[in-house]
Design a protein around this motif. Structure first.
Motif, mmCIF file in Angstrom:
data_model
loop_
_atom_site.group_PDB
_atom_site.id
_atom_site.type_symbol
_atom_site.label_atom_id
_atom_site.label_comp_id
_atom_site.label_asym_id
_atom_site.label_seq_id
_atom_site.Cartn_x
_atom_site.Cartn_y
_atom_site.Cartn_z
ATOM 1 N N ALA A 46 0.823 -1.205 0.000
ATOM 2 C CA ALA A 46 0.000 0.000 0.000
ATOM 3 C C ALA A 46 0.857 1.255 0.000
ATOM 4 C CB ALA A 46 -0.943 -0.011 1.209
ATOM 5 N N ALA A 47 1.937 1.247 0.764
ATOM 6 C CA ALA A 47 2.831 2.409 0.807
ATOM 7 C C ALA A 47 3.506 2.617 -0.542
ATOM 8 C CB ALA A 47 3.881 2.225 1.906
ATOM 9 N N VAL A 48 3.958 1.536 -1.163
ATOM 10 C CA VAL A 48 4.630 1.651 -2.456
ATOM 11 C C VAL A 48 3.660 2.141 -3.530
ATOM 12 C CG1 VAL A 48 5.715 0.298 -4.302
ATOM 13 C CG2 VAL A 48 6.447 -0.008 -1.938
ATOM 14 N N ALA A 85 -13.357 16.220 -4.027
ATOM 15 C CA ALA A 85 -12.597 15.200 -4.757
ATOM 16 C C ALA A 85 -11.880 14.262 -3.785
ATOM 17 C CB ALA A 85 -11.606 15.860 -5.702
ATOM 18 N N VAL A 86 -11.295 14.818 -2.737
ATOM 19 C CA VAL A 86 -10.606 13.986 -1.749
ATOM 20 C C VAL A 86 -11.599 13.092 -1.017
ATOM 21 C CG1 VAL A 86 -9.389 14.076 0.471
ATOM 22 C CG2 VAL A 86 -8.612 15.469 -1.438
ATOM 23 N N LEU A 91 -13.817 7.685 -0.252
ATOM 24 C CA LEU A 91 -14.932 6.732 -0.265
ATOM 25 C C LEU A 91 -14.717 5.653 -1.319
ATOM 26 C CD1 LEU A 91 -18.003 9.087 0.175
ATOM 27 C CD2 LEU A 91 -17.169 7.391 1.796
ATOM 28 N N LEU A 92 -14.232 6.037 -2.486
ATOM 29 C CA LEU A 92 -13.960 5.063 -3.536
ATOM 30 C C LEU A 92 -12.876 4.082 -3.097
ATOM 31 C CD1 LEU A 92 -14.410 4.042 -6.430
ATOM 32 C CD2 LEU A 92 -12.652 5.663 -7.156
ATOM 33 N N LEU A 93 -11.845 4.583 -2.459
ATOM 34 C CA LEU A 93 -10.754 3.731 -2.001
ATOM 35 C C LEU A 93 -11.244 2.713 -0.972
ATOM 36 C CD1 LEU A 93 -7.673 3.287 -2.180
ATOM 37 C CD2 LEU A 93 -7.469 4.841 -0.244
ATOM 38 N N VAL A 94 -12.058 3.151 -0.041
ATOM 39 C CA VAL A 94 -12.536 2.262 1.016
ATOM 40 C C VAL A 94 -13.546 1.244 0.477
ATOM 41 C CG1 VAL A 94 -13.885 2.197 3.149
ATOM 42 C CG2 VAL A 94 -12.068 3.881 2.882
ATOM 43 N N LEU A 98 -16.762 -3.222 -3.298
ATOM 44 C CA LEU A 98 -18.221 -3.293 -3.443
ATOM 45 C C LEU A 98 -18.729 -2.400 -4.562
ATOM 46 C CD1 LEU A 98 -19.188 -3.483 0.301
ATOM 47 C CD2 LEU A 98 -19.576 -5.236 -1.427
ATOM 48 N N ILE A 99 -18.100 -1.249 -4.767
ATOM 49 C CA ILE A 99 -18.512 -0.362 -5.858
ATOM 50 C C ILE A 99 -18.263 -1.040 -7.201
ATOM 51 C CG2 ILE A 99 -17.955 1.806 -7.031
ATOM 52 C CD1 ILE A 99 -17.478 3.014 -4.228
ATOM 53 N N SER A 100 -17.137 -1.720 -7.317
ATOM 54 C CA SER A 100 -16.802 -2.393 -8.577
ATOM 55 C C SER A 100 -17.568 -3.695 -8.755
ATOM 56 C CB SER A 100 -15.306 -2.668 -8.637
ATOM 57 O OG SER A 100 -14.943 -3.629 -7.659
#
Length: 153
Positions: A46-48, A85-86, A91-94, A98-100
């Motif tokens: 995740a960091a990379v 946007a942030v 929200l998209l990241l979390v 499920l969104i996909s």
């Protein structure tokens, strides 16, 4: 310690800080108890990914937004795009699985709830965030023009 170190807070603040460290330590022990290597691999990955992929993307997008805002007097308006946007990106990241729809079957079997609708809700929340931000910008611009004294010729 000088001006770089903040003074120690009240005993209540120190107690809250100690409790938060204890809770984080407990969560870390529980998280690493089962499969510590996979968890460590996920954190490093995740960091990379963040540092090498996401950071250049959103830094470039933010730089383009500030340039598009133009003059120095218009640059503070970039915040009215940045904040929604942030929040939408977070929200998209979390909720991306499920969104996909990638984990819809697992979600339904684990919760007995339908996984449909996450994409629509995320789009609705994103539209509301940007719409609310635009409305706030319009209200602030109107107030600023009403408060400004008329120009003297």
């Amino acid at each position: 310690m000088g001006k770089f170190w903040p003074p120690l807070g009240s005993p209540f603040q120190l107690l809250l800080l100690a409790c938060s460290f204890a809770l984080a330590g407990y969560a870390g022990v529980r998280l690493l108890a089962d499969d510590w290597f996979q968890v460590a691999l996920w954190f490093v990955g995740a960091a990379v990914v963040h540092d090498l992929v996401l950071l250049p993307l959103y830094a470039t997008a933010d730089r383009a937004l500030v340039r598009a805002a133009g003059a120095a007097g218009q640059r503070e308006r970039a915040a009215y795009v940045r904040v929604p946007a942030v929040l939408s990106g977070l929200l998209l990241l979390v909720w991306f699985p499920l969104i996909s729809g990638r984990v819809a079957d697992r979600y339904e079997s684990a919760t007995a709830l339908s996984a449909s609708g996450f994409l629509g809700r995320w789009l609705l929340i994103t539209a509301l965030l940007f719409g609310g931000s635009a409305l706030l910008l319009v209200v602030r611009l109107r107030r600023a023009t009403k408060e400004r004294p008329p120009a003297v010729h």
